[in-house]
Design a protein around this motif. Structure first.
Motif: not given
Lengths: 289, 289
Positions: A34-41, A73-74, B35-37, B79-81
């Motif tokens: 999930v792209q936006s989850a990765e951006t958030g992380m 995201y914040l 949402q997905s974040a 992926e993000e560790g």
């Protein structure tokens, strides 16, 4: 309102799903994420790297995204309690949920689980006996061992307790571990030592010099010291605060297995130990070859 | 491959963005989030609540989502560790990046910053003088104080060091803090005490009983003990491991300000302190009224 590509890239599933979802154990040739989850992380990790508090501008620079995007995201992280915004400075600060997640991660921090893949790989690379030991109540104790098919017959197996002075594993704990108790135990070992062992470490100054050497080179190595004909090298496994929580050791027949500094085996051992330490949260882990 | 609504709900920005993005300081009437974040953060928090390690099934149950959906998010976390998957058990385990985030959050943990909003609100609610104190090298020290416009004139201001025995603030640190050093300091205070103070705490047994009472009720309260005509109540600010890192105190003129157990002021004080402790990562914080 139309989305603009710079301000609002559409969050997207990286690969489309279908009705027959893979189970966690099934090998998935194609990663589905999930792209936006990765951006958030990624933003969360950047905030941690910035010390746990940062302005929106600094954070956007750190992740190379627009402030508008990072701000959204914040807002989600604030909603989830992972981040709070300081009223006075407007800076974003890691919040209580981030503490809870970190504490739970620390509880799961286990040198055996974190070290198992590296142990298997090291054994395959070196073809030598490799093990992970932790400090037990009686001394350094082997918890997990991997041996080649035709193993050198040595008196090391899961459960074996090793000496501090005469094993490479023990020397790692003695030189890099904490505590006066270790020193007392080392003195007791010395009192019971063989003449040959006492010739290698004749007095307290020699033990101090050994500890300094282990600390300097970042690993310990012995030859024919605990077991005649056996050489071994051991490197520390460190957790987030640098404390030594285990040792990764490789050993073999002297002559066949080269445990000397600068050798290939020691280089691979130290690289493997550093990768395990990174898994345990140690930040300054860098392979020493 | 067509998306199905159950397996792949489209991650969406909760509110559309536009070209004129708000700055962090601008009041945003309408929250813009991702949402997905939030879903990802929710899964991360659930994994922490499950102890830091869980099966896909357990995790999906915890967040009330399909295993297929949770699996995609977990792939992103791997992926993000932030998460690793244990090869033997297939369970998902919080990883090294989660440790780093938690450590950074702990570094930012500050009773003054975390307590400031609650301090302001408590002062407004009670109309009394309220402050946050921490344990300084000379004793409990006021760092941040909020006073009503017509403050009772008392000898408390930012920088004031308070006694352990005769102030509600000090009693919180003495009863709930750690260390023999506090006890030595309390004995020195007792040696210098006024006859009236010694009548309240005549001996070591009385001090022990006071500490037990403070621990039992979760706050301390004094009347006319340090300053004639002044009543005060104080409650502990605790961090993630339960250690007392500060005290929140309210005080006023005896008669006007009711610092007794069961009173409205003490209830609000304890609720405010519990909310600050929650911000500091304390999990068992529950308002005591």
């Amino acid at each position: 309102m139309p989305r603009t590509s710079t301000a609002v890239p559409p969050p997207a599933v990286i690969a489309n799903g279908n009705a027959n979802e893979p189970t966690a154990s099934a090998p998935t040739a194609r990663r589905r994420r999930v792209q936006s989850a990765e951006t958030g992380m990624g933003i969360l990790k950047a905030l941690a790297r910035l010390g746990g508090a940062a302005s929106l501008t600094a954070l956007a620079q750190a992740v190379d995204e627009s402030t508008a995007k990072v701000h959204r995201y914040l807002a989600s992280m604030v909603e989830e309690g992972l981040v709070t915004q300081d009223a006075a400075s407007q800076r974003y600060v890691l919040g209580p949920e981030a503490i809870h997640i970190g504490q739970a991660a620390l509880r799961q921090c286990d040198p055996i689980r974190a070290g198992e893949p590296a142990l298997l790989q090291l054994q395959a690379e070196l073809g030598a006996t490799c093990f992970i030991a932790v400090m037990g109540n009686l001394g350094p104790t082997i918890l997990r061992i991997e041996e080649p098919p035709l193993a050198v017959v040595v008196n090391v197996r899961a459960g074996s307790v090793l000496p501090l002075l005469w094993s490479a594993t023990g020397q790692v704990f003695m030189a890099l571990g904490a505590g006066a108790a270790l020193r007392v135990q080392a003195q007791q070992e010395w009192a019971r030592a063989t003449p040959r062992q006492k010739a290698v470490l004749p007095d307290a100054a020699a033990i101090d010099a050994l500890c300094l050497q282990v600390r300097t080179q970042g690993f310990a190595n012995v030859q024919d010291l605990l077991l005649p004909g056996i050489s071994a090298a051991a490197a520390p496994l460190r957790r987030h605060d640098g404390a030594v929580v285990g040792a990764l050791t490789a050993l073999g027949a002297t002559g066949g297995f080269d445990a000397r500094p600068g050798g290939d085996a020691v280089g691979r051992l130290c690289a493997a130990a550093a990768s395990v330490s990174a898994q345990l949260g140690f930040l300054n882990a860098s392979p020493q070859r």
